[in-house]
Design an enzyme around this catalytic site. Structure first.
Site, PDB file in Angstrom:
ATOM      1  N   LYS A   9       0.811  -1.219   0.000  1.00  0.00           N
ATOM      2  CA  LYS A   9       0.000   0.000   0.000  1.00  0.00           C
ATOM      3  C   LYS A   9       0.852   1.281   0.000  1.00  0.00           C
ATOM      4  CE  LYS A   9      -4.010  -2.119   2.328  1.00  0.00           C
ATOM      5  NZ  LYS A   9      -4.888  -2.058   3.522  1.00  0.00           N
ATOM      6  N   TYR A  49     -12.609  -1.666  -3.072  1.00  0.00           N
ATOM      7  CA  TYR A  49     -13.056  -1.703  -1.679  1.00  0.00           C
ATOM      8  C   TYR A  49     -14.576  -1.523  -1.566  1.00  0.00           C
ATOM      9  CZ  TYR A  49      -8.410  -2.009   0.452  1.00  0.00           C
ATOM     10  OH  TYR A  49      -7.181  -2.436   0.875  1.00  0.00           O
ATOM     11  N   ASN A 112      -1.817   0.425   6.822  1.00  0.00           N
ATOM     12  CA  ASN A 112      -1.324  -0.834   7.370  1.00  0.00           C
ATOM     13  C   ASN A 112      -0.526  -1.670   6.368  1.00  0.00           C
ATOM     14  OD1 ASN A 112      -3.454  -1.636   5.843  1.00  0.00           O
ATOM     15  ND2 ASN A 112      -4.580  -2.658   7.474  1.00  0.00           N
ATOM     16  N   HIS A 115      -2.336  -5.350   1.675  1.00  0.00           N
ATOM     17  CA  HIS A 115      -3.639  -6.024   1.528  1.00  0.00           C
ATOM     18  C   HIS A 115      -3.382  -7.463   1.118  1.00  0.00           C
ATOM     19  CE1 HIS A 115      -7.524  -7.271  -0.105  1.00  0.00           C
ATOM     20  NE2 HIS A 115      -6.845  -7.698  -1.146  1.00  0.00           N
TER      21      HIS A 115
END
Ligand code: ATP
Ligand code: MG
Length: 138
Positions: A9, A49, A112, A115
């Protein structure tokens, strides 16, 4: 052998740590059989998403995923989906186990770092979304 889909990401591409993340992926026995750097459009991120459309974090998530380039990957090993979920660690790095990508590198629950597909079915859908068959070399 099975495959899963991965995204490194924006927080990670921005900090130049894609190689460090790939090392954890490869150390876990996952083979990177396809990989490319792309910039997600707003449309693409909203689509990808889509299951989170009603969540309060959706707009922030789309802004974040389009803020910098990402690296999309196809990873292969036995039980690739489960193996990669384990290597990634919990969504919130505060809850992630030691040695996982998110424990080592994630900044917070949104930024974070990675994915990974959450099921075999979604892995197939996500891989088809980003890669042509001839781009995947096992
Ligand atoms: P991913 O789908 O990216 O592999 P995941 O399956 O662990 O991660 P999901 O619940 O599917 O987590 O959420 C998708 C992404 O949305 C998360 O990885 C994170 O970037 C962001 N996100 C999830 N929950 C929150 C939250 N409470 N606040 C902000 N961002 C969030
Ligand atoms: Mg998810």
């Amino acid at each position: 052998m099975s495959k899963t889909f991965s995204i490194i990401k924006p927080d990670a591409t921005k900090r130049n740590i894609t190689g460090s993340i790939n090392k954890l992926i490869e150390d876990a026995g996952l083979r990177i059989v396809a990989q490319k750097r792309i910039k997600m459009s707003k449309d693409l991120a909203e689509n990808f998403y889509g299951v989170h459309k009603e969540k309060p974090f959706f707009n922030d998530l789309v802004d974040y995923m389009t803020s910098e380039p990402v690296v999309v990957q196809v990873l292969e090993c036995e039980n690739a989906v489960q193996v990669y979920r384990k290597v990634m660690g919990a969504t919130d790095p505060k809850n992630a186990d030691k040695g996982t990508i998110r424990k080592e590198y994630a900044l917070n629950i949104q930024e974070n770092s990675v994915h990974g597909s959450d099921s075999e079915d979604n892995a197939k859908i996500e891989i088809d979304f980003f890669f042509k068959d001839n781009e995947i070399v096992g």
